[in-house]
Write a protein that holds these residues in place. Structure first.
Motif, PDB file in Angstrom:
ATOM      1  N   SER A 153      97.680  93.572 -97.802  1.00  0.00           N
ATOM      2  CA  SER A 153      97.370  93.024 -96.490  1.00  0.00           C
ATOM      3  C   SER A 153      96.724  94.096 -95.614  1.00  0.00           C
ATOM      4  CB  SER A 153      98.637  92.469 -95.839  1.00  0.00           C
ATOM      5  OG  SER A 153      98.309  91.761 -94.649  1.00  0.00           O
ATOM      6  N   THR A 154      96.569  93.794 -94.339  1.00  0.00           N
ATOM      7  CA  THR A 154      95.817  94.658 -93.441  1.00  0.00           C
ATOM      8  C   THR A 154      96.449  94.682 -92.057  1.00  0.00           C
ATOM      9  OG1 THR A 154      93.695  94.856 -92.253  1.00  0.00           O
ATOM     10  CG2 THR A 154      94.302  92.675 -92.992  1.00  0.00           C
ATOM     11  N   ASP A 155      96.206  95.758 -91.314  1.00  0.00           N
ATOM     12  CA  ASP A 155      96.716  95.823 -89.943  1.00  0.00           C
ATOM     13  C   ASP A 155      96.063  94.782 -89.039  1.00  0.00           C
ATOM     14  OD1 ASP A 155      94.223  97.007 -89.895  1.00  0.00           O
ATOM     15  OD2 ASP A 155      94.860  98.876 -88.962  1.00  0.00           O
ATOM     16  N   LYS A 156      94.942  94.214 -89.467  1.00  0.00           N
ATOM     17  CA  LYS A 156      94.274  93.179 -88.670  1.00  0.00           C
ATOM     18  C   LYS A 156      95.064  91.877 -88.661  1.00  0.00           C
ATOM     19  CE  LYS A 156      89.692  95.171 -89.372  1.00  0.00           C
ATOM     20  NZ  LYS A 156      90.234  96.439 -89.886  1.00  0.00           N
ATOM     21  N   ALA A 157      96.094  91.778 -89.527  1.00  0.00           N
ATOM     22  CA  ALA A 157      96.955  90.596 -89.537  1.00  0.00           C
ATOM     23  C   ALA A 157      97.975  90.617 -88.410  1.00  0.00           C
ATOM     24  CB  ALA A 157      97.678  90.501 -90.891  1.00  0.00           C
ATOM     25  N   VAL A 158      98.112  91.741 -87.709  1.00  0.00           N
ATOM     26  CA  VAL A 158      99.068  91.869 -86.602  1.00  0.00           C
ATOM     27  C   VAL A 158      98.384  91.446 -85.303  1.00  0.00           C
ATOM     28  CG1 VAL A 158     100.574  93.436 -85.354  1.00  0.00           C
ATOM     29  CG2 VAL A 158     100.203  93.760 -87.804  1.00  0.00           C
ATOM     30  N   ASN A 159      98.962  90.433 -84.625  1.00  0.00           N
ATOM     31  CA  ASN A 159      98.350  89.885 -83.401  1.00  0.00           C
ATOM     32  C   ASN A 159      96.852  89.665 -83.617  1.00  0.00           C
ATOM     33  OD1 ASN A 159     100.788  89.942 -81.864  1.00  0.00           O
ATOM     34  ND2 ASN A 159     100.507  92.135 -81.537  1.00  0.00           N
ATOM     35  N   PRO A 160      96.492  88.850 -84.599  1.00  0.00           N
ATOM     36  CA  PRO A 160      95.079  88.752 -85.003  1.00  0.00           C
ATOM     37  C   PRO A 160      94.191  88.162 -83.920  1.00  0.00           C
ATOM     38  CG  PRO A 160      96.393  87.038 -86.053  1.00  0.00           C
ATOM     39  CD  PRO A 160      97.351  87.949 -85.368  1.00  0.00           C
ATOM     40  N   THR A 161      92.972  88.718 -83.846  1.00  0.00           N
ATOM     41  CA  THR A 161      91.942  88.188 -82.951  1.00  0.00           C
ATOM     42  C   THR A 161      90.740  87.702 -83.752  1.00  0.00           C
ATOM     43  OG1 THR A 161      90.961  90.390 -82.699  1.00  0.00           O
ATOM     44  CG2 THR A 161      92.621  89.749 -81.087  1.00  0.00           C
ATOM     45  N   SER A 162      90.761  87.912 -85.071  1.00  0.00           N
ATOM     46  CA  SER A 162      89.636  87.541 -85.933  1.00  0.00           C
ATOM     47  C   SER A 162      90.103  86.559 -86.997  1.00  0.00           C
ATOM     48  CB  SER A 162      89.056  88.779 -86.607  1.00  0.00           C
ATOM     49  OG  SER A 162      90.012  89.347 -87.493  1.00  0.00           O
ATOM     50  N   LEU A 204     100.750  77.756 -87.322  1.00  0.00           N
ATOM     51  CA  LEU A 204     101.393  78.744 -88.195  1.00  0.00           C
ATOM     52  C   LEU A 204     101.382  80.145 -87.595  1.00  0.00           C
ATOM     53  CD1 LEU A 204     100.050  77.658 -91.710  1.00  0.00           C
ATOM     54  CD2 LEU A 204     102.393  77.450 -90.869  1.00  0.00           C
ATOM     55  N   VAL A 205     100.320  80.473 -86.860  1.00  0.00           N
ATOM     56  CA  VAL A 205     100.177  81.825 -86.278  1.00  0.00           C
ATOM     57  C   VAL A 205      99.901  81.673 -84.784  1.00  0.00           C
ATOM     58  CG1 VAL A 205      99.069  84.083 -86.546  1.00  0.00           C
ATOM     59  CG2 VAL A 205      99.125  82.513 -88.487  1.00  0.00           C
ATOM     60  N   PRO A 206     100.941  81.400 -83.985  1.00  0.00           N
ATOM     61  CA  PRO A 206     100.716  81.133 -82.553  1.00  0.00           C
ATOM     62  C   PRO A 206     100.158  82.329 -81.779  1.00  0.00           C
ATOM     63  CG  PRO A 206     103.069  81.283 -83.066  1.00  0.00           C
ATOM     64  CD  PRO A 206     102.341  81.241 -84.370  1.00  0.00           C
ATOM     65  N   GLU A 207     100.330  83.548 -82.322  1.00  0.00           N
ATOM     66  CA  GLU A 207      99.811  84.725 -81.607  1.00  0.00           C
ATOM     67  C   GLU A 207      98.315  84.937 -81.817  1.00  0.00           C
ATOM     68  OE1 GLU A 207     101.549  86.494 -85.527  1.00  0.00           O
ATOM     69  OE2 GLU A 207     101.873  84.772 -84.203  1.00  0.00           O
ATOM     70  N   PHE A 208      97.677  84.109 -82.643  1.00  0.00           N
ATOM     71  CA  PHE A 208      96.242  84.239 -82.906  1.00  0.00           C
ATOM     72  C   PHE A 208      95.459  83.911 -81.636  1.00  0.00           C
ATOM     73  CE2 PHE A 208      92.357  81.946 -84.638  1.00  0.00           C
ATOM     74  CZ  PHE A 208      91.624  83.106 -84.829  1.00  0.00           C
ATOM     75  N   THR A 209      94.589  84.830 -81.213  1.00  0.00           N
ATOM     76  CA  THR A 209      93.816  84.634 -79.978  1.00  0.00           C
ATOM     77  C   THR A 209      92.325  84.476 -80.238  1.00  0.00           C
ATOM     78  OG1 THR A 209      93.693  87.049 -79.686  1.00  0.00           O
ATOM     79  CG2 THR A 209      95.488  85.886 -78.552  1.00  0.00           C
ATOM     80  N   GLY A 210      91.937  84.359 -81.488  1.00  0.00           N
ATOM     81  CA  GLY A 210      90.536  84.158 -81.807  1.00  0.00           C
ATOM     82  C   GLY A 210      90.176  82.688 -81.809  1.00  0.00           C
ATOM     83  N   ALA A 211      89.073  82.364 -82.447  1.00  0.00           N
ATOM     84  CA  ALA A 211      88.593  80.979 -82.485  1.00  0.00           C
ATOM     85  C   ALA A 211      88.225  80.603 -83.909  1.00  0.00           C
ATOM     86  CB  ALA A 211      87.398  80.806 -81.562  1.00  0.00           C
ATOM     87  N   ILE A 212      88.749  79.441 -84.351  1.00  0.00           N
ATOM     88  CA  ILE A 212      88.334  78.878 -85.636  1.00  0.00           C
ATOM     89  C   ILE A 212      87.220  77.865 -85.384  1.00  0.00           C
ATOM     90  CG2 ILE A 212      89.038  77.575 -87.679  1.00  0.00           C
ATOM     91  CD1 ILE A 212      90.332  80.271 -87.601  1.00  0.00           C
ATOM     92  N   ALA A 213      87.491  76.938 -84.446  1.00  0.00           N
ATOM     93  CA  ALA A 213      86.460  75.987 -84.038  1.00  0.00           C
ATOM     94  C   ALA A 213      85.563  76.657 -83.008  1.00  0.00           C
ATOM     95  CB  ALA A 213      87.119  74.727 -83.489  1.00  0.00           C
ATOM     96  N   GLU A 214      84.684  75.880 -82.395  1.00  0.00           N
ATOM     97  CA  GLU A 214      83.750  76.440 -81.425  1.00  0.00           C
ATOM     98  C   GLU A 214      84.485  76.999 -80.212  1.00  0.00           C
ATOM     99  OE1 GLU A 214      80.549  76.950 -81.880  1.00  0.00           O
ATOM    100  OE2 GLU A 214      80.890  76.179 -83.890  1.00  0.00           O
ATOM    101  N   THR A 215      85.587  76.366 -79.819  1.00  0.00           N
ATOM    102  CA  THR A 215      86.401  76.868 -78.707  1.00  0.00           C
ATOM    103  C   THR A 215      87.779  77.193 -79.236  1.00  0.00           C
ATOM    104  OG1 THR A 215      87.056  74.608 -78.160  1.00  0.00           O
ATOM    105  CG2 THR A 215      85.165  75.531 -76.987  1.00  0.00           C
ATOM    106  N   PRO A 216      88.463  78.230 -78.667  1.00  0.00           N
ATOM    107  CA  PRO A 216      89.775  78.605 -79.165  1.00  0.00           C
ATOM    108  C   PRO A 216      90.760  77.451 -79.095  1.00  0.00           C
ATOM    109  CG  PRO A 216      88.934  80.251 -77.630  1.00  0.00           C
ATOM    110  CD  PRO A 216      88.024  79.076 -77.560  1.00  0.00           C
ATOM    111  N   ILE A 217      91.587  77.333 -80.112  1.00  0.00           N
ATOM    112  CA  ILE A 217      92.620  76.311 -80.167  1.00  0.00           C
ATOM    113  C   ILE A 217      93.940  76.942 -79.731  1.00  0.00           C
ATOM    114  CG2 ILE A 217      93.862  74.696 -81.665  1.00  0.00           C
ATOM    115  CD1 ILE A 217      90.986  73.934 -81.332  1.00  0.00           C
ATOM    116  N   SER A 218      94.582  76.382 -78.701  1.00  0.00           N
ATOM    117  CA  SER A 218      95.883  76.911 -78.273  1.00  0.00           C
ATOM    118  C   SER A 218      96.991  76.085 -78.907  1.00  0.00           C
ATOM    119  CB  SER A 218      95.997  76.857 -76.750  1.00  0.00           C
ATOM    120  OG  SER A 218      96.064  75.514 -76.333  1.00  0.00           O
ATOM    121  N   PRO A 219      98.193  76.647 -79.053  1.00  0.00           N
ATOM    122  CA  PRO A 219      99.281  75.923 -79.704  1.00  0.00           C
ATOM    123  C   PRO A 219      99.708  74.682 -78.939  1.00  0.00           C
ATOM    124  CG  PRO A 219      99.765  78.283 -79.560  1.00  0.00           C
ATOM    125  CD  PRO A 219      98.547  78.025 -78.745  1.00  0.00           C
ATOM    126  N   GLU A 220      99.581  74.675 -77.593  1.00  0.00           N
ATOM    127  CA  GLU A 220     100.114  73.570 -76.802  1.00  0.00           C
ATOM    128  C   GLU A 220      99.412  72.243 -77.092  1.00  0.00           C
ATOM    129  OE1 GLU A 220     102.749  74.620 -75.527  1.00  0.00           O
ATOM    130  OE2 GLU A 220     102.191  76.679 -75.940  1.00  0.00           O
TER     131      GLU A 220
END
Length: 572
Positions: A342-351, A546-562
Motif C-alpha cells: 500500500s501507500t501513504d496516499k491511502a491516508v486521508n486520501p485526496t486522489s 466506504l472511505v468517508p474521509e476521502f476529499t477528492g472527486a470520483i464524479a465531476e463534482t465531489p460526492i459527500s457521505p451525507e
C-alpha cells in the motif's frame, strides 16, 4: 602502523617475560643482555618480512609532471574508518594513482589529531571549510571531497554537499568495500554521489533468519513483477531460496526483462513468467489453481496520481477490484499469506489513486479478520511512502530534465514527501511479512518508518548540485502548481490509527479501522458494475460510503457521505 603495533606487543611480551623470570628464579644465571637481544630479534622476525613485503608491494614513486611537480589530484576524505584506510593503501599500491590524500575528516570528534597511514585527521565532517582553508594557496589545496562510507548519514552528506558547493569543491564517493574484491592493486575509480546518498540513514537491523524461514522452499507469486517494487521483491525473494517464483505482470516487455535478469542472476531458481491481468477474476483464479502459491506479494497497481485522476475507473478497477480478485484467488488456492503493498496516499486520501489503495487495504483487513477464525489465509498490508528511482517518480523526472538542461519542475515550494530506497523498502516489506504471518493482530497494517519528510524543492536543488551546477543560475527551478489529487504533505497514519511498535526496528503497526466483510463484498460488487459501465457518479457514492474521509472527486463534482446516505434511505 603495523610496525608500531608489533613494537608495542613485543615490548609488553618481553616485560612480562622479565617479570616472570625474576619472580621464578630471581634472574640467576640469566645474562642481562638476553632481554634486549630477545626484543630486537622478535621485532626483526615479526616486522621484517612485513616491512619488506610492503616495500615491494605498496611503495611506488609518485606521479610527477615534466617539471617535477606531483600531478595527482589532492583530496580530503570524509570518514576516517576502515574504508578510508583501504583507499589510502590502494593509492600507495597503484603505479599511477590519480589522487593524493592530504587530510581526513572524521565523523567522531575524538579521532581528530590521529593519523591513518601517515595522513592526519584534521577535523570533523562539519569542519570542511576550516580544513580547506588550512591548505589554501599550497600544492595540497584540495580539489575534491570523497565520502568513504557507503551508509553515511544523509544529513551529513547534505551538509558536505552544501559546504563543497560554497568552496568550489567536487563531491564524490568511494566504491563499497565489496567492490575491492580483486585486491588493492585494482585502480579505484571514484563514483559520483547519488541522490540515495543524500537520503542515507542508519541501516535498520533485520531479522534475516525470519525472512529466510518465510520464503525458503515455498512457492512464491509476485504480481506486478515487472514494476519497480515487484522486480526488487522478486530479486530479494530469489536470494532466500524459494522452491519457485511465479512472476505475474500484464506488461509483456516488463515481464520479459525481469525474467531474463533473474535467469542470469539465479539460474537455479525455478521461474514461471505469467502474463495476466489482476482484474480478470477468472484468469487469476486459474493461475492460482495451477501454480498453488504459498506466498503472494501483491505489488500490481496503477500508481501515477495525475494519470489515475484522468482514468478514474481504471484506477479503481486495478487497485481496488484487482486486489479483491487476487485476495479471493489466494484464499481459494489455500495460500498461507498474501502481502499487499500500500501507500501513504491511502491516508486521508485526496486522489483517486489514494482512495483506491485505501479500498485495497479495507479488503485485506476484512478478509484477514474473517479468515482468522478458520485458520485460513493471512492478509498482511504494508504501507510506505515514495521510493527513489521507481518508474514515474520525481527522481527520474529530475534526471531527464537535468540532462535536457532544465528547468526542473516542482509543483509547490512547500511540497514534501517521504522517501526510501527501493532496496530498503523491500527488505522491510519482507521483514514485516515475516512478522505478520506469526502475528496475532487481526487486520492491522504494517507501516514502514520513513524517517523525516523531504522538501521536493530541496531535493531538486541537491540534484542540481550533484550534477556540478548551481541552482537558479545554471539550471532554473519552475513551480507549476499543485495537480489534481495531490497533497502538500503526506501522512503515514490516520488519526484513528494509533501506531504500535513491533519487535522489528523500522516497522510499526497501525490500529485497524475495520469494515465488515459482508459490507465490503456488497459494495465491491456494485463498484465493479459501476466501473465497467463507466458510471462514475455511482462509483463515487460507493467510495464515499466506504472511505468517508476521502476529499477528492470520483464524479465531476465531489460526492459527500451525507447525500449518499440520504439516497440510500430513499431507495430503501
Amino acid at each position: 602502523n603495523d610496525l608500531l603495533a608489533i613494537t608495542k606487543a613485543v615490548t609488553l611480551a618481553v616485560l612480562i617475560f622479565l617479570i616472570a623470570m625474576f619472580a621464578w628464579v630471581r634472574l640467576e644465571d640469566f645474562p642481562r643482555s638476553l632481554f634486549a637481544i630477545q626484543w630486537i630479534l622478535l621485532i626483526g622476525m615479526l616486522g621484517g618480512p612485513r616491512f619488506v613485503h610492503r616495500i615491494l608491494k605498496d611503495r611506488r614513486a609518485p606521479s610527477l609532471s615534466l617539471d617535477g611537480r606531483d600531478d595527482r589530484i589532492p583530496v580530503l576524505l570524509a570518514g576516517a574508518g576502515d574504508e578510508a584506510e583501504l583507499f589510502i593503501r590502494s593509492l600507495a599500491a597503484s603505479e599511477r594513482a590519480e589522487y593524493r590524500v592530504v587530510g581526513l575528516l572524521s565523523e567522531r570528534a575524538n579521532r581528530v589529531g590521529q593519523f591513518i597511514r601517515g595522513i592526519e585527521v584534521i577535523g570533523t565532517v562539519g569542519d570542511l571549510a576550516k580544513a580547506a582553508a588550512r591548505f589554501e594557496g599550497t600544492p595540497d589545496q584540495p580539489r575534491r571531497v570523497v565520502l568513504t562510507r557507503s551508509n553515511m548519514d544523509g544529513e551529513v552528506v547534505r551538509g558536505l554537499l552544501a559546504d563543497a558547493e560554497r568552496l568550489g569543491l567536487n563531491l564524490a564517493r568511494l566504491p563499497r568495500m565489496t567492490d575491492f574484491k580483486d585486491g588493492l592493486t585494482d585502480k579505484v575509480a571514484l563514483r559520483p554521489v547519488a541522490v540515495e546518498d543524500l537520503l542515507g540513514r542508519p541501516q535498520t537491523p533485520l531479522d534475516r533468519d525470519a525472512m529466510a524461514a518465510l520464503v525458503k522452499g515455498r512457492r512464491v507469486l509476485v504480481t506486478g513483477a515487472g514494476g519497480s517494487i515487484g522486480a526488487e521483491l522478486a530479486r530479494q525473494i530469489c536470494q532466500l531460496a524459494p522452491a519457485a517464483v511465479v512472476l505475474l505482470d500484464l506488461s509483456e516487455f516488463a515481464l520479459y526483462e525481469i525474467d531474463q535478469e533473474l535467469s542470469r542472476a539465479y539460474p537455479e531458481i525455478t521461474r514461471i513468467p505469467v502474463m495476466a491481468d489482476v482484474r480478470d477474476a477468472g484468469q487469476i483464479t486459474r493461475v492460482f489453481a495451477e501454480h498453488a502459491p504459498e506466498l503472494v506479494f501483491h505489488a500490481a497497481a496503477r500508481k501515477h496520481v495525475p494519470l489515475v485522476e484522468d482514468n478514474k475507473a481504471e484506477g479503481l478497477d486495478t487497485n481496488a477490484l484487482g486486489t479483491f480478485c487476487v485476495a479471493r484467488a489466494a484464499r481459494a488456492a489455500g495460500t498461507l499469506a498474501m502481502v499487499m503493498i500500500s501507500t501513504d496516499k491511502a491516508v486521508n486520501p485526496t486522489s483517486v489513486m489514494g482512495v483506491s489503495k485505501r479500498l485495497a487495504e479495507i479488503v485485506c483487513q476484512a478478509m484477514d479478520v474473517e479468515g482468522r477464525g478458520t485458520g485460513g489465509t493471512r492478509y498482511i498490508t504494508v504501507r510506505f511512502g515514495n521510493v527513489l528511482g521507481s518508474t514515474g517518480s520525481v527522481v527520474p523526472l529530475f534526471e531527464r530534465q537535468l540532462a535536457a538542461g532544465g528547468p526542473l519542475t516542482v509543483t509547490d515550494p512547500k511540497m514534501t514527501r517521504y522517501f526510501m530506497t527501493i532496496r530498503e523498502a523491500v527488505e522491510l516489506v519482507l521483514s514485516a511479512s515475516a512478522l505478520g504471518v506469526k502475528s496475532d493482530a487481526d487486520g492491522r497494517i504494517f507501516v514502514l518508518d520513513m524517517g523525516k519528510p523531504v522538501k521536493i524543492v530541496d531535493l531538486a536543488r541537491q540534484m542540481i548540485r550533484l550534477a556540478g551546477l548551481v541552482p537558479d543560475e545554471d539550471v532554473k527551478i519552475e513551480f507549476t502548481g499543485i495537480r489534481p489529487g495531490e497533497k502538500l504533505y503526506e501522512e503515514i497514519f490516520h488519526g484513528e490509527e494509533a501506531p504500535v511498535p513491533t519487535v522489528q526496528p523500522g516497522v510499526l503497526l497501525a490500529t485497524p479501522r475495520l469494515v465488515a466483510m459482508t459490507e465490503v463484498e456488497a459494495a465491491f460488487k456494485q463498484l465493479a458494475d459501476a466501473c465497467r459501465a463507466g458510471d462514475l457518479e455511482t462509483a463515487g457514492a460507493i467510495v464515499a460510503d466506504l472511505v468517508p474521509e476521502f476529499t477528492g472527486a470520483i464524479a465531476e463534482t465531489p460526492i459527500s457521505p451525507e447525500p449518499t446516505k440520504a439516497k440510500k434511505a430513499e431507495q430503501g
